[in-house]
Design a protein around this motif. Structure first.
Motif, mmCIF file in Angstrom:
data_model
loop_
_atom_site.group_PDB
_atom_site.id
_atom_site.type_symbol
_atom_site.label_atom_id
_atom_site.label_comp_id
_atom_site.label_asym_id
_atom_site.label_seq_id
_atom_site.Cartn_x
_atom_site.Cartn_y
_atom_site.Cartn_z
ATOM 1 N N GLN A 187 0.841 -1.189 0.000
ATOM 2 C CA GLN A 187 0.000 0.000 0.000
ATOM 3 C C GLN A 187 0.886 1.252 0.000
ATOM 4 N N ALA A 188 0.265 2.410 -0.246
ATOM 5 C CA ALA A 188 1.034 3.659 -0.287
ATOM 6 C C ALA A 188 0.140 4.827 0.071
ATOM 7 N N TRP A 189 0.746 5.839 0.732
ATOM 8 C CA TRP A 189 0.024 7.083 0.957
ATOM 9 C C TRP A 189 -0.298 7.729 -0.386
ATOM 10 N N GLY A 190 -1.385 8.462 -0.432
ATOM 11 C CA GLY A 190 -1.760 9.159 -1.649
ATOM 12 C C GLY A 190 -2.764 8.404 -2.489
ATOM 13 N N THR A 191 -3.029 7.141 -2.140
ATOM 14 C CA THR A 191 -4.071 6.401 -2.829
ATOM 15 C C THR A 191 -5.398 6.661 -2.122
ATOM 16 N N PRO A 192 -6.516 6.640 -2.847
ATOM 17 C CA PRO A 192 -7.804 7.011 -2.244
ATOM 18 C C PRO A 192 -8.240 6.115 -1.095
ATOM 19 N N ASN A 193 -7.729 4.892 -1.026
ATOM 20 C CA ASN A 193 -8.225 3.944 -0.022
ATOM 21 C C ASN A 193 -7.392 3.905 1.257
ATOM 22 N N VAL A 194 -6.341 4.713 1.341
ATOM 23 C CA VAL A 194 -5.463 4.668 2.517
ATOM 24 C C VAL A 194 -5.516 5.998 3.265
ATOM 25 N N SER A 195 -5.726 5.930 4.567
ATOM 26 C CA SER A 195 -5.660 7.124 5.412
ATOM 27 C C SER A 195 -5.012 6.736 6.729
ATOM 28 N N GLY A 196 -4.455 7.712 7.433
ATOM 29 C CA GLY A 196 -3.810 7.375 8.700
ATOM 30 C C GLY A 196 -3.231 8.583 9.395
ATOM 31 N N ALA A 197 -2.673 8.342 10.566
ATOM 32 C CA ALA A 197 -2.058 9.403 11.359
ATOM 33 C C ALA A 197 -1.162 8.768 12.407
ATOM 34 N N SER A 198 -0.086 9.466 12.763
ATOM 35 C CA SER A 198 0.787 9.000 13.839
ATOM 36 C C SER A 198 0.041 9.060 15.167
ATOM 37 N N LEU A 199 0.266 8.060 16.015
ATOM 38 C CA LEU A 199 -0.350 8.028 17.341
ATOM 39 C C LEU A 199 0.650 8.391 18.435
ATOM 40 N N ASP A 200 1.792 7.727 18.425
ATOM 41 C CA ASP A 200 2.835 8.053 19.404
ATOM 42 C C ASP A 200 4.195 7.819 18.779
ATOM 43 N N HIS A 201 5.217 8.328 19.463
ATOM 44 C CA HIS A 201 6.564 8.332 18.883
ATOM 45 C C HIS A 201 7.563 8.372 20.029
ATOM 46 N N ALA A 202 8.542 7.497 19.997
ATOM 47 C CA ALA A 202 9.573 7.473 21.039
ATOM 48 C C ALA A 202 10.945 7.377 20.385
ATOM 49 N N MET A 203 11.927 8.089 20.968
ATOM 50 C CA MET A 203 13.279 8.070 20.443
ATOM 51 C C MET A 203 14.281 8.025 21.591
ATOM 52 N N TRP A 204 15.387 7.329 21.351
ATOM 53 C CA TRP A 204 16.508 7.290 22.291
ATOM 54 C C TRP A 204 17.767 7.671 21.520
ATOM 55 N N PHE A 205 18.535 8.597 22.074
ATOM 56 C CA PHE A 205 19.745 9.107 21.426
ATOM 57 C C PHE A 205 20.950 8.570 22.197
ATOM 58 N N HIS A 206 21.760 7.755 21.520
ATOM 59 C CA HIS A 206 22.791 6.967 22.202
ATOM 60 C C HIS A 206 24.170 7.606 22.218
ATOM 61 N N ARG A 207 24.507 8.357 21.190
ATOM 62 C CA ARG A 207 25.854 8.949 21.091
ATOM 63 C C ARG A 207 25.789 10.171 20.186
ATOM 64 N N PRO A 208 26.787 11.042 20.246
ATOM 65 C CA PRO A 208 26.787 12.205 19.344
ATOM 66 C C PRO A 208 26.847 11.767 17.877
ATOM 67 N N PHE A 209 26.227 12.546 17.015
ATOM 68 C CA PHE A 209 26.226 12.260 15.574
ATOM 69 C C PHE A 209 25.967 13.564 14.843
ATOM 70 N N ARG A 210 26.181 13.513 13.541
ATOM 71 C CA ARG A 210 25.931 14.679 12.686
ATOM 72 C C ARG A 210 25.002 14.268 11.554
ATOM 73 N N VAL A 211 23.931 15.020 11.367
ATOM 74 C CA VAL A 211 23.008 14.700 10.284
ATOM 75 C C VAL A 211 23.422 15.345 8.967
ATOM 76 N N ASP A 212 24.530 16.113 8.960
ATOM 77 C CA ASP A 212 25.059 16.595 7.686
ATOM 78 C C ASP A 212 26.100 15.619 7.139
ATOM 79 N N GLU A 213 26.201 14.452 7.753
ATOM 80 C CA GLU A 213 26.974 13.318 7.247
ATOM 81 C C GLU A 213 26.009 12.156 7.040
ATOM 82 N N TRP A 214 26.341 11.249 6.121
ATOM 83 C CA TRP A 214 25.424 10.160 5.794
ATOM 84 C C TRP A 214 25.125 9.292 7.020
ATOM 85 N N MET A 215 23.828 9.005 7.204
ATOM 86 C CA MET A 215 23.371 8.069 8.226
ATOM 87 C C MET A 215 22.408 7.085 7.576
ATOM 88 N N LEU A 216 22.429 5.846 8.045
ATOM 89 C CA LEU A 216 21.506 4.832 7.526
ATOM 90 C C LEU A 216 20.365 4.657 8.512
#
Length: 291
Positions: free
Chosen positions: A223-252
């Protein structure tokens, strides 16, 4: 610096209107509600402005309560829950039209030594230089999309970051169900050199984390967003940050969806530095309805 990144950094520069009260705005939008990653990022900026710079955010837990209205500002109220010797806790409530649309608790920690290990490993995927940029991958999807779909304009917009998929896009799996899978691997980076402020890199990682995570649930079902039969919304979100990093360098950003049912889907993600160090862990649940 591309214009989309300039505009994002401007959105993250909140206006302080009173002690522990901040105001943020949204880009002009007529296709969707306020992007959840934007609200989370702005809330984290608000919390971070009330914490000493030597304390760094190590986790956040958030709930999306109501859809955000892009036509009006968002007010962020910060509550100073605790200021301990090692940890600081903040609670942020985002308000529009007199009602809470989002809540977040964030914890900050001083740097101190401790036990260290990493059991998870970065998936083996082609490097970003070997993969096509997102706009090239989306051209065929946009060609297949109905001419009157409002998602055409949204998906064709310039993005503030360079994203390169090592796995199928949801729109590719929509055309070819054999491409469906419950994992997604995306390289990303912000193309311009950014300031050294650690909070900025964490905030931009929070913004990025909401771009593709729930797509992994849809990809498992072709399935994909943007099709007439799909709708949704985020409910909750959690993140843990483990070490320093830079987002102006490639991250996977390695993502998987272990479960979906009852109009909800769960997705997990891990962000690795180019050298394979685990930098961020993410979990999100979303409402997804397919008619």
């Amino acid at each position: 610096m591309n214009q989309a990144l300039k505009e994002l950094l401007d959105l993250l520069d909140l206006e302080q209107i009173e002690l522990d009260i901040f105001r943020g705005r949204s880009p002009a939008e007529d296709v969707q509600r306020v992007f959840g990653g934007q609200v989370a990022a702005q809330a984290l900026v608000a919390a971070g402005r009330t914490v000493p710079p030597e304390r760094h955010v190590h986790s956040l837990h958030a709930y999306f309560i109501r859809p955000g209205d892009p036509a009006v500002p968002i007010v962020y109220n910060v509550e100073r829950v605790r200021d301990g010797r090692s940890f600081t806790t903040r609670r942020v409530v985002a308000i529009q039209h007199g009602k809470a649309i989002f809540t977040m608790s964030a914890s900050f920690h001083i740097d101190e030594p401790g036990l260290a290990h990493q059991a998870t490993t970065m998936p083996e995927v082609p490097g970003p230089e070997e993969l096509a940029p997102f706009p090239e991958r989306m051209r065929q999807a946009l060609a297949d999309m109905p001419e009157d779909s409002p998602w055409r304009e949204l998906l064709a917009r310039p993005r503030p970051l360079d994203a390169r998929y090592a796995t199928p896009l949801t729109w590719e799996a929509l055309r070819d169900p054999s491409l469906s899978r419950s994992t997604t691997n995306v390289w990303f980076r912000y193309e311009s050199e950014l300031p050294d402020d650690p909070l900025l890199h964490v905030v931009l990682a929070a913004y990025t984390s909401d771009f593709t995570l729930v797509d992994t649930v849809l990809l498992a079902h072709g399935q994909a967003w943007g099709t007439p039969n799909v709708s949704g919304a985020s409910l909750d979100h959690a993140m843990w940050f483990h070490r320093p990093f830079r987002v102006d360098e490639w991250m996977l950003y390695a993502q998987e969806s272990p479960w979906s049912s009852s109009a909800r889907g769960l997705a997990k993600g891990e962000m690795f530095t180019r050298s394979g160090e685990l930098a961020v862990s993410v979990v999100q649940e979303a409402m997804i309805r397919v008619s």
